[in-house]
Design a protein around this motif. Sequence first.
Motif, mmCIF file in Angstrom:
data_model
loop_
_atom_site.group_PDB
_atom_site.id
_atom_site.type_symbol
_atom_site.label_atom_id
_atom_site.label_comp_id
_atom_site.label_asym_id
_atom_site.label_seq_id
_atom_site.Cartn_x
_atom_site.Cartn_y
_atom_site.Cartn_z
ATOM 1 N N LEU A 196 -7.460 -6.828 7.196
ATOM 2 C CA LEU A 196 -8.670 -7.226 6.466
ATOM 3 C C LEU A 196 -8.336 -8.054 5.226
ATOM 4 O O LEU A 196 -9.065 -9.008 4.899
ATOM 5 C CB LEU A 196 -9.492 -5.989 6.096
ATOM 6 C CG LEU A 196 -10.158 -5.281 7.285
ATOM 7 C CD1 LEU A 196 -10.796 -3.976 6.845
ATOM 8 C CD2 LEU A 196 -11.176 -6.187 7.959
ATOM 9 N N ARG A 197 -7.235 -7.734 4.549
ATOM 10 C CA ARG A 197 -6.826 -8.554 3.395
ATOM 11 C C ARG A 197 -6.470 -9.963 3.862
ATOM 12 O O ARG A 197 -6.817 -10.942 3.203
ATOM 13 C CB ARG A 197 -5.636 -7.908 2.688
ATOM 14 C CG ARG A 197 -6.046 -6.783 1.761
ATOM 15 C CD ARG A 197 -4.855 -6.301 0.900
ATOM 16 N NE ARG A 197 -5.011 -4.887 0.649
ATOM 17 C CZ ARG A 197 -4.413 -3.899 1.303
ATOM 18 N NH1 ARG A 197 -3.529 -4.153 2.235
ATOM 19 N NH2 ARG A 197 -4.661 -2.648 1.003
ATOM 20 N N GLU A 198 -5.778 -10.071 4.993
ATOM 21 C CA GLU A 198 -5.446 -11.403 5.527
ATOM 22 C C GLU A 198 -6.707 -12.188 5.850
ATOM 23 O O GLU A 198 -6.709 -13.422 5.793
ATOM 24 C CB GLU A 198 -4.592 -11.272 6.795
ATOM 25 C CG GLU A 198 -3.137 -10.961 6.544
ATOM 26 C CD GLU A 198 -2.332 -10.957 7.841
ATOM 27 O OE1 GLU A 198 -2.606 -11.785 8.736
ATOM 28 O OE2 GLU A 198 -1.423 -10.111 7.945
ATOM 29 N N LEU A 199 -7.770 -11.493 6.184
ATOM 30 C CA LEU A 199 -9.039 -12.152 6.494
ATOM 31 C C LEU A 199 -9.865 -12.436 5.243
ATOM 32 O O LEU A 199 -11.005 -12.888 5.318
ATOM 33 C CB LEU A 199 -9.850 -11.288 7.472
ATOM 34 C CG LEU A 199 -9.228 -11.129 8.863
ATOM 35 C CD1 LEU A 199 -10.018 -10.118 9.692
ATOM 36 C CD2 LEU A 199 -9.148 -12.472 9.574
ATOM 37 N N GLY A 200 -9.286 -12.117 4.073
ATOM 38 C CA GLY A 200 -9.951 -12.449 2.824
ATOM 39 C C GLY A 200 -10.822 -11.351 2.242
ATOM 40 O O GLY A 200 -11.558 -11.602 1.287
ATOM 41 N N ARG A 201 -10.768 -10.154 2.772
ATOM 42 C CA ARG A 201 -11.568 -9.052 2.229
ATOM 43 C C ARG A 201 -10.846 -8.443 1.043
ATOM 44 O O ARG A 201 -9.646 -8.208 1.081
ATOM 45 C CB ARG A 201 -11.815 -7.962 3.273
ATOM 46 C CG ARG A 201 -12.488 -8.401 4.547
ATOM 47 C CD ARG A 201 -13.909 -8.911 4.271
ATOM 48 N NE ARG A 201 -14.682 -9.104 5.463
ATOM 49 C CZ ARG A 201 -14.731 -10.214 6.167
ATOM 50 N NH1 ARG A 201 -13.999 -11.239 5.809
ATOM 51 N NH2 ARG A 201 -15.497 -10.313 7.224
ATOM 52 N N ASP A 202 -11.592 -8.146 -0.010
ATOM 53 C CA ASP A 202 -10.987 -7.479 -1.165
ATOM 54 C C ASP A 202 -11.127 -5.965 -0.981
ATOM 55 O O ASP A 202 -11.738 -5.487 -0.021
ATOM 56 C CB ASP A 202 -11.607 -7.964 -2.478
ATOM 57 C CG ASP A 202 -13.103 -7.679 -2.576
ATOM 58 O OD1 ASP A 202 -13.609 -6.782 -1.854
ATOM 59 O OD2 ASP A 202 -13.774 -8.343 -3.387
#
Length: 185
Positions: free
Chosen positions: A165-171
């Motif tokens: 999810l972080r790689e997908l831009g989620r904080d």
Amino acid sequence: MYTTLYTGSPPPRTRLGHPVIAPYDAYPTSGGADVVIGVQNDRGWAALATGVLERPDLVTDPEYATNQARVRNREKVDALVAGVTSRMGRDELLRRLDEAGVPSASLNDGHGLIAHPQLAERDRWREVGSPVGDIRALLPPITFAGAEPRMDPIPALGEHTDAVLRELGRDEAAIAALRAAGAVA
């Protein structure tokens, strides 16, 4: 394809059987296993009839002598072959088919596939880590000389969720919201 193309109709389904070759199907043995027999031509039929069925008369019988006749009489051919194979054990039948030069193979279920000696002989098994401990896994079906395929450990459910999810831009707040909603593990 050619049957459909030149007759206008697809051939009827025949389980493992071949629509225009007979006998060519899985036949029962006395132990419950099936053996695939693939007679490819009239010479193969003669080998099956004499070497396995012990019925040399079938080689010249008009109802069985040619592939065209056998396909036309498929039900009778299959019943005749099954009547003999069902009285033999799998190993005996495979031995007799091999000695007669008739193409054949044991039809394996899942357990038979797992135990197939070629998987061990060709070194296809690997140990792979998993959340429940090491398990056996097969190499992918296609391999390349000099390059061992990756057989990484199997991740636990949710083990990599945050990183993906972080790689997908989620904080962190967005990840926490997805967890709270039950959308991710």
